[in-house]
Enzyme design. Sequence first.
Site, PDB file in Angstrom:
ATOM      1  N   GLY A 196       6.413   4.557   4.726  1.00 31.45           N
ATOM      2  CA  GLY A 196       6.661   5.786   5.477  1.00 31.45           C
ATOM      3  C   GLY A 196       7.843   5.613   6.392  1.00 31.45           C
ATOM      4  O   GLY A 196       8.675   4.717   6.200  1.00 31.45           O
ATOM      5  N   GLY A 197       7.931   6.496   7.389  1.00 32.84           N
ATOM      6  CA  GLY A 197       9.049   6.440   8.311  1.00 32.84           C
ATOM      7  C   GLY A 197       9.087   5.152   9.117  1.00 32.84           C
ATOM      8  O   GLY A 197      10.148   4.679   9.514  1.00 32.84           O
ATOM      9  N   PHE A 198       7.927   4.566   9.387  1.00 38.35           N
ATOM     10  CA  PHE A 198       7.846   3.336  10.171  1.00 38.35           C
ATOM     11  C   PHE A 198       8.320   2.143   9.355  1.00 38.35           C
ATOM     12  O   PHE A 198       9.007   1.265   9.856  1.00 38.35           O
ATOM     13  CB  PHE A 198       6.401   3.124  10.622  1.00 38.35           C
ATOM     14  N   GLY A 199       7.930   2.094   8.112  1.00 37.03           N
ATOM     15  CA  GLY A 199       8.252   0.957   7.252  1.00 37.03           C
ATOM     16  C   GLY A 199       7.198   0.804   6.186  1.00 37.03           C
ATOM     17  O   GLY A 199       6.537   1.771   5.792  1.00 37.03           O
ATOM     18  N   LEU A 258       0.804  -1.218   0.000  1.00 41.21           N
ATOM     19  CA  LEU A 258       0.000   0.000   0.000  1.00 41.21           C
ATOM     20  C   LEU A 258       0.835   1.264   0.000  1.00 41.21           C
ATOM     21  O   LEU A 258       0.422   2.298  -0.533  1.00 41.21           O
ATOM     22  CB  LEU A 258      -0.935   0.015   1.214  1.00 41.21           C
ATOM     23  N   ASP A 292       3.106  15.146  14.277  1.00 39.80           N
ATOM     24  CA  ASP A 292       3.473  14.812  12.903  1.00 39.80           C
ATOM     25  C   ASP A 292       2.256  14.863  11.986  1.00 39.80           C
ATOM     26  O   ASP A 292       2.009  13.941  11.206  1.00 39.80           O
ATOM     27  CB  ASP A 292       4.126  13.431  12.855  1.00 39.80           C
TER      28      ASP A 292
END
Length: 430
Positions: free
Chosen positions: A96-99, A93, A214
Amino acid sequence: MIDWLCFGWRKGKKTEEFNGDKFQSFKNSSISNQNFESNKHGLKADTMPDDSSTVNKDEVHNSNNDGNGNQSRVFNYRELATATENFHPNNFLGEGGFGSVYKGTLLDTNEVVAVKRLNPAGFQGEKEFLVEVLMLSLLRHPNLVNMIGYCAEGTQRLLVLEFMPLGSLEAHLHDIKPGMKPLDWETRMKIAAGAAKGVDYLHREAKPPVIFRDLKPSNILLDEGFHPKLSDFGLAKFGPVGDNSHVSTRVMGTHGYCAPEYAQTGKLTAKSDTFSFGVVLLELISGRKAVDMTRLGGQTSLVDWAIPILHDRKAHLQLADPRLNGQFPVSALRKAISVAAMCLREDANKRPSMLEVVQTMEYLSTLKDKRPRSASVENVPTDSISVKETTKAFSHNENREQAVAEAKMWGEQWREMRRQSDDSSTVPKA
């Protein structure tokens, strides 16, 4: 979308901003028996004093047991690998910064979900994972994404969230695919109002209060009917409690959205989120990105480019997204610009609260363009709009303070009328 710190890009470094031991005392009762693998790694407290972590344990515990907290499910890795077809590219999908985020279907319930898989080398790390599990376990609101569960098996860190079928606001505003229609004005204001409600809930109703930190289009997900929900709470922070006016913390967030006083001093307040909302509202009005490296001549930063226009009412039409083709109520455009200007004030104390923003945006989201197409503002290059035309379009010369005050008053009147209408509809007929 690549995440940037307010003071530059950082890759591959874990954030040391949440005490792993303290997390044990905050955990939702529904997950209190789970032993997070992160505790094996000796998580250390941030070296910078951080009063936001020293909140009342009993207060947090009580907020989990009043029916408002989410009951999180603990998944094993095999379940989520099966749900996403072993994280098949067809189910990808976004990132982002997380993964990476994948679409999945839970085998036992047949529920469609979104699975966020932590990238160990990414911008966010172990601490952000713990923070997001904590926040989403404590919080519940129609404008916040709902966490279904998580996985902390071995080195794997995954979050299971409700699936948002329309994706992110960023995809509909800045990354429009072939066949997608640009968002119309009414939908943009509806999304802004919903996002404002989510942030207002975090500031006023969450116990303890939470600063999102954020807010940006990629963190606003869209459900059916373009209903917005805030997501990605990895950088969220407990707000000041008691007599404290701010939280002193490491400066983090996304370049282009950080409030100036936070970027300069590290002092975080709820008004920092108000500034970020002003940037997002400006993006919805203009269709421009907060930071666009392809634009030159002083137009890279949306805020820097827009500030002079915000203060020149004769030039306000230049802010309207050309893709709207003039299909918007001019009075609503003016008021939305006024709200953005108030939110972007350099002095944080002079910015409106998110409650005031919600009151205004609720009203603006109900305004429709009733003019025929021929009467709408034409889609012409902004530099060709004459002073005479813009003066006519914005004939009333009230200042920004008056515009926002009027919008708040109209919003309050509109809600009162709606309450009276709802009350009358419930009165049994004789």
